[in-house]
Every structure is written in structure tokens, then in C-alpha cells.
Design an enzyme around this catalytic site. Sequence first.
Site, PDB file in Angstrom:
ATOM      1  N   GLU A 224       7.351  10.523 -43.319  1.00 41.53           N
ATOM      2  CA  GLU A 224       7.498  12.003 -43.689  1.00 41.53           C
ATOM      3  C   GLU A 224       8.699  11.996 -44.584  1.00 41.53           C
ATOM      4  O   GLU A 224       9.049  12.671 -45.676  1.00 41.53           O
ATOM      5  CB  GLU A 224       7.970  12.968 -42.575  1.00 41.53           C
ATOM      6  CG  GLU A 224       7.102  13.394 -41.685  1.00 41.53           C
ATOM      7  CD  GLU A 224       6.274  12.041 -40.711  1.00 41.53           C
ATOM      8  OE1 GLU A 224       6.758  11.154 -40.771  1.00 41.53           O
ATOM      9  OE2 GLU A 224       5.245  12.545 -40.138  1.00 41.53           O
TER      10      GLU A 224
ATOM     11  N   GLN B 111       2.190  17.200 -40.475  1.00 38.15           N
ATOM     12  CA  GLN B 111       1.036  17.439 -39.749  1.00 38.15           C
ATOM     13  C   GLN B 111       1.216  18.422 -38.523  1.00 38.15           C
ATOM     14  O   GLN B 111       0.403  19.212 -38.161  1.00 38.15           O
ATOM     15  CB  GLN B 111       0.507  16.221 -39.227  1.00 38.15           C
ATOM     16  CG  GLN B 111      -0.887  16.070 -39.029  1.00 38.15           C
ATOM     17  CD  GLN B 111      -1.650  14.673 -38.979  1.00 38.15           C
ATOM     18  OE1 GLN B 111      -1.098  13.679 -38.040  1.00 38.15           O
ATOM     19  NE2 GLN B 111      -2.331  14.505 -39.748  1.00 38.15           N
ATOM     20  N   PHE B 112       2.459  18.391 -38.096  1.00 38.03           N
ATOM     21  CA  PHE B 112       2.978  19.309 -37.052  1.00 38.03           C
ATOM     22  C   PHE B 112       4.421  19.506 -37.279  1.00 38.03           C
ATOM     23  O   PHE B 112       5.137  18.407 -37.766  1.00 38.03           O
ATOM     24  CB  PHE B 112       2.824  18.853 -35.597  1.00 38.03           C
ATOM     25  CG  PHE B 112       1.322  18.702 -34.960  1.00 38.03           C
ATOM     26  CD1 PHE B 112       1.140  19.778 -34.346  1.00 38.03           C
ATOM     27  CD2 PHE B 112       0.534  17.660 -35.386  1.00 38.03           C
ATOM     28  CE1 PHE B 112      -0.466  20.023 -33.786  1.00 38.03           C
ATOM     29  CE2 PHE B 112      -0.906  17.833 -34.876  1.00 38.03           C
ATOM     30  CZ  PHE B 112      -1.228  18.785 -33.972  1.00 38.03           C
ATOM     31  N   ALA B 113       4.819  20.731 -37.237  1.00 41.79           N
ATOM     32  CA  ALA B 113       6.271  20.882 -37.567  1.00 41.79           C
ATOM     33  C   ALA B 113       7.245  20.116 -36.840  1.00 41.79           C
ATOM     34  O   ALA B 113       8.174  19.609 -37.294  1.00 41.79           O
ATOM     35  CB  ALA B 113       6.747  22.409 -37.090  1.00 41.79           C
ATOM     36  N   ASP B 114       6.800  19.637 -35.633  1.00 40.30           N
ATOM     37  CA  ASP B 114       7.598  18.644 -34.767  1.00 40.30           C
ATOM     38  C   ASP B 114       8.064  17.222 -35.621  1.00 40.30           C
ATOM     39  O   ASP B 114       8.953  16.780 -35.362  1.00 40.30           O
ATOM     40  CB  ASP B 114       6.770  18.185 -33.503  1.00 40.30           C
ATOM     41  CG  ASP B 114       6.370  19.563 -32.827  1.00 40.30           C
ATOM     42  OD1 ASP B 114       6.826  19.592 -31.810  1.00 40.30           O
ATOM     43  OD2 ASP B 114       5.253  20.082 -33.212  1.00 40.30           O
ATOM     44  N   PHE B 115       6.888  16.787 -36.477  1.00 40.79           N
ATOM     45  CA  PHE B 115       7.152  15.507 -37.029  1.00 40.79           C
ATOM     46  C   PHE B 115       8.356  15.736 -38.195  1.00 40.79           C
ATOM     47  O   PHE B 115       8.574  14.518 -38.960  1.00 40.79           O
ATOM     48  CB  PHE B 115       5.908  14.938 -37.497  1.00 40.79           C
ATOM     49  CG  PHE B 115       5.099  14.674 -36.364  1.00 40.79           C
ATOM     50  CD1 PHE B 115       5.222  14.526 -35.027  1.00 40.79           C
ATOM     51  CD2 PHE B 115       3.619  15.186 -36.496  1.00 40.79           C
ATOM     52  CE1 PHE B 115       4.657  14.275 -34.272  1.00 40.79           C
ATOM     53  CE2 PHE B 115       2.691  15.061 -35.556  1.00 40.79           C
ATOM     54  CZ  PHE B 115       3.194  14.576 -34.206  1.00 40.79           C
TER      55      PHE B 115
ATOM     56  N   HIS C 127       4.279  18.680 -29.853  1.00 46.63           N
ATOM     57  CA  HIS C 127       3.282  19.392 -30.526  1.00 46.63           C
ATOM     58  C   HIS C 127       3.399  20.851 -30.621  1.00 46.63           C
ATOM     59  O   HIS C 127       2.523  21.446 -30.854  1.00 46.63           O
ATOM     60  CB  HIS C 127       1.906  18.987 -30.480  1.00 46.63           C
ATOM     61  CG  HIS C 127       1.637  17.442 -30.888  1.00 46.63           C
ATOM     62  ND1 HIS C 127       2.038  16.385 -30.214  1.00 46.63           N
ATOM     63  CD2 HIS C 127       0.853  17.019 -31.893  1.00 46.63           C
ATOM     64  CE1 HIS C 127       1.498  15.312 -30.494  1.00 46.63           C
ATOM     65  NE2 HIS C 127       0.852  15.591 -31.920  1.00 46.63           N
TER      66      HIS C 127
END
Length: 659
Positions: A398, A420-424, A465
Site C-alpha cells: 500500500e 482492497q479494504f479500508a482497513d489496509f 475487514h
Amino acid sequence: MKFERAGLDNETLINIYKELLKPRLIEEKMLVLLRQGKIAKWFSGIGQEAISVGCGLALDPEEYILPMHRNLGVFTTRKIPLHRLFSQWQGKPGGFTKGRDRSFHFGTQEYHIIGMISHLGPQMGVADGIALGNLLKKNGKVTAVFSGDGGTSEGDFHEALNVAAVWDLPVIFIIENNGYGLSTPSNEQFRMKQFIDKGIGYGVEAVQVDGNNILETFATIKSLAESIRKKPRPVLLECLTFRMRGHEEASGTKYVPKELMEEWGKKDPLINYENFLLLEKVIDTDMIVSFRKEIKLEIEKNLEITFAEENPKVNTETETADLYDQASPKVFIPSADKKTEKRYLDAITDGMRQAMQKHDELVIMGQDIAEYGGVFKATAGFVEEFGRGRVRNTPICESAIIGAGFGLSINGMKAIVEMQFADFVTCGFNQIINNLAKSYYRWGQNADVVVRMPTGAGVNAGPFHSQSNEAWFVHTPGLKVVYPAFPSDAKGLLIASIEDPNPVMYFEHKALYRSITEEVFDDYYTTEIGKARLVREGNDVTIITYGFGVHWALETLNKNADISADLIDLRTLLPWDKECVEASVKKTGRVIILHEDTLIGGVGGEISAHLSEHCFELLDAPVIRCASLDTPVPMNVELEINFLAKSRFEEQLKKLISY
Ligand SMILES: Cc1ncc(C[n+]2csc(CCOP(=O)(O)OP(=O)(O)O)c2C)c(N)n1
């Protein structure tokens, strides 16, 4: 030290000598000024000049160089007027940052130099983006980026090299291996014998040079650049050198063994080259005296200009206005009435597709977004329509990719980066907070990057996630944060974000992707950033919310026809629409703020504080915040329902109304 003339004529050799001498003399002067308290800090490059100067001379003036804190020679070989550098170091307006940043922390498009931020590492991902821009434009340009040996331990080094390798990016990664990272010697920083050994691990060519030999650094970088221009690829260039002074002047060199200092003292790049030129009879001692005199005079004259300059005039309005590139946002009104029923996800896809059709310079990057179409299929079919150049599957990194987005923007392009997911986004945090958000304020460089953030809970996906992390970004000056709740806004706000020259965090709720539909204009249109939407009108209470909260509130109001509420969908969280909120509070006197994010430090706290400060007399009851529990997001359905603010909203709303 062995010097190879390699066919260079005397004039060129003399020019190289003068270029090498200049940073040395500037530094010597700066050390005097430092002792006199006229400059605050100095990171010395004495003994390492051959690398910066070699690089500056080897590349074309329009090729970007991303230097670090010891690379004065890059700035001088690019012929920046010295008084501008002096003013920069003294925080004067004649510098490059209006006194807002120090030392080498600035960039300049005029000289194609993109300066560092304090954080070691992120410049390498940015170099990737600049190089990607060059590759897509097919302009045959090379980019050079510097790192110290210590800085290579940052993940950014690994990520950037890896991306450059996979994408064949025309970048020279110049590692100045100078023995120490602050006080810590190399053997406590890494285990491999030499940096060129790393090349094989990344599948990139690696070359080692004597970094103190100006003719060797110059010739090597020149021939690498020529070859890379023809056949784009990254190369790792290890320059062996030594740091002859303290990390910065105050920290000294007590921890460096005397023998090492003596050994490297004999390898001084300037003295050795000077001796070679004397021996070859290219110069004589009189010439040396005259060159020194000439440069010293230039330094003194330029210092006078800087000293005569006033300090910047303090003006709070300018300070806050310079947070964003204020270029009037492009507004697109749909020219036809034709609308189609669309799901939230399809509206996002539609907006992106039309923006890609409109802007040839727009690039989308993300994990699995090409043939696979992204994990949520937002970019399905894009690679077929726009090609793999502009729709790019990325390695799982990222930080380098968000950095590359910034690099593209520096190189006149536009980027969408899909998390891919906001978490990452945690793995790309530094680039967003320190590069994207701050560069316009620091040196006037906008970051035309949209980071798409598939966010939120309600999908039983657990703590990693499901997070709502918008508040992290709302707290960061320089970013814009948008968060649509409906398909029509999803398209209009996404296009507005892409059209906006500033960095935008675009939150899209995963649970809304396929669960709601709306009539959406087929045409290309923008929804204004910073404007809320009054979804329902009423008189007794104001509900302020966004994202999934809007749908929870609607559900509750539909169930309780007796409640007369203004329902405000904020749509943008930074900057948020104070006017709309205040007008509603004036009417109702009661406010509940609802959000899916956890309570402490959430957006609700900011709005509540604003209302108590500015609308106190209008309120008939305390401002209530209804948020999710201050815990990670649990996976089990029952636990997740209990976690989410929705489970407490109806009760809290009724309590507020009967207060
Ligand atoms: C991410 C980050 N961590 C720590 C620091 C503090 N710091 C500044 S320079 C430096 C040493 C850098 O060593 P190296 O990369 O070898 O470059 P050199 O100073 O030797 O040229 C450290 C630890 C920083 N600037 N950024």
C-alpha cells in the site's frame, strides 16, 4: 583513487571540479553560520559530494531527482540560485516553502527536484510514480532517487524496489552507503555484505561504485541513464562512501573510531580529484585559488540577498487557504435527464469508467483490480477497455502504491488508488498523512490522488475487514474526506473527487454496494464536495449522520411516523457543511449525531464540540452522540449487532426527544 578521463576534455573536467567545489564551500560557510546561530540545523554531506554532483551532472535537467538530506550537490548542479537555498534554510520567503518547512524539505518543479520529507523511505515510492508517468508517456526519461543505507531498512525501500522491478520502471535507486545511520553502524543495521547483493532478490540489476570518485559516479550514472532511457528498468546503484561529520552538527562523531575517520579522510572526493587534475596539468594552483574566490564571492553576494530579506508576514488566512490547491473545482452538470436505476457499486464503477474515458492521464492502481476486476468487482471490464497501462494490478504494498499515486500527480497525471479494504490503509498511512496531505501547504505541490476506501461493518468480517477509520483522516489538515450514502452521490462525489486536484479519501460502504439502488444520471456529473444533503425534513430534532447511518436513521424514522426530524447526510466529512447543520439546529434545537465509527475521537465529537461552542443558545437539550462501542469490530453476528450504533439509536433518539 584511480580516475579515468574516459575521453572527457579539459573544459568538462574543470567544470566538474567547480561543481564539486561549490557544495563544499557552501557547507563550510554554513558551518560558520550555524556556530553564529544564523541557521538552526545542518546535515553535512562533506565527503559525499561526488554522488550528488555526479548524479546532478549525469541526468538531463528535466529528469526528476529525489534527493535526501546530504545531497546539496543535486541542488547546486541544477543551478538553483544560491540565495533561494539560503532563504529556504533560514525560513525566509525567498525560499521554496514560504518559511513553512526547513532545510532540504522542499521540491521544485522548475528544477525537477522533489525533496524529501523527514520520514526515511517514502521518496522511493514517489519516484516509482514519477517513473510510471514517464513510462506511460513513453518519453524516455529516467528518475533518480536517493536513500541512505540506514533508510533502506524501512519497508518502503523493499516495496518501491519490488514495484519498480515488476513494472520495469526507469528508476535509478542510489544508495549512499556511508557506514552509519545516525550513531548506529552498518553491522547493527543489516547483515548482507553489500547492497548490490540485494539486487538479485528483487530481480534488478545492481551496480557498485566508489562513491568518492567523481568521474566514476558521473560516468556510471550517465551510462546507466542512457541505457535505461532505451530499455526502461530499475537499477540499484550502491555508492560506497563515508559520513565525515556528525549526523547533524550537534550530534558529533564520538562514536566513530578514529582509524575509520583517518582512512576515509584520505579518500576525500574533492582533494583526490583536485590532485588528479593537478597531476594531469588540467589545472594549476592559481586556478584553484581563483575558482575558490569566484565561488566564495557568489556565496557572499547571495547571502546578502537572503539576509536583507524580511521574515514571512504572518497571515492566518493565507496559512489556511494554502492547505488546498484552490483551483476552482470543475463542475459538471448532467446535460441530459436520462437516468438509470443503479446499485451503489455500479454507480461507483460508472463514475470511474467515465472519468477514465475523459482523462487519458488517469491511472487506477490496486490489488487484483485488472482482469479480476477487484475483490468487489468495481473495476470489472476496465482492463479490456483501458488497457493494463492505466488499470494496474499492484503487488501487495500500500505504501509504495499510494506514494506512486503522488509521483504520478507530480508528473502531471491523476491517480485512483483502491485499497482492497479500508482497513489496509494502515500500511500506507505515512504516504497519506505526510506526503499527500502536506505537500501543497509545504511547497505548493498538489496531490491529485483519490484513495478509494471500501469500508464498514455489518458483513460479519471481524476486526480487520470492518473498521470505520474515517476519523483518522478527518484529523489530518490537507485531506478531503467524502463518504456517500446513496448511488447518485456515490457517482457525483467520486467524479468530483477525481476532478479535484487535492487528495481525497473516498469512503464507500461495502454493505451498501449491492443493497441499495437509485436512479442515477447516465451523464458525467459532479456532486459538490463539502455540501450536506437534507434527506428528510422535520421540526423536532436534527439527526446528523453519514454512510450507513443515513439508512439506519431512515429505517428508524419510517418505523416512527410520529417523529418529525431533519435528517442530514453529511456526505463530506472534511470539510463538513457547518451551514447546513447550523440552519437545522436553529429550527429544531435538538441534535443527535449518529455514526458507525466508534465513539471516542469520532467525527461526532468534533461536530458536538462545534455546536456547543457556536450554537449553545439554540439548543434545548445536550447534543447526543450515538456511535459504535469503543472496541474492535467483533465478527459473530450477535456481537456485531450489539457493537454497532444502530442497536442503540432508536432508544437514544427517543430519549433526546423527551428530554
Ligand atoms: C522513518 C524515520 N525514522 C527515523 C528517522 C530519524 N533519522 C533521521 S536520519 C536517520 C539516519 C539515517 O541514516 P541513513 O539512511 O544511513 O542516512 P545518512 O544520514 O547516513 O545519510 C534517522 C534514524 C527518520 N527521519 N525517519
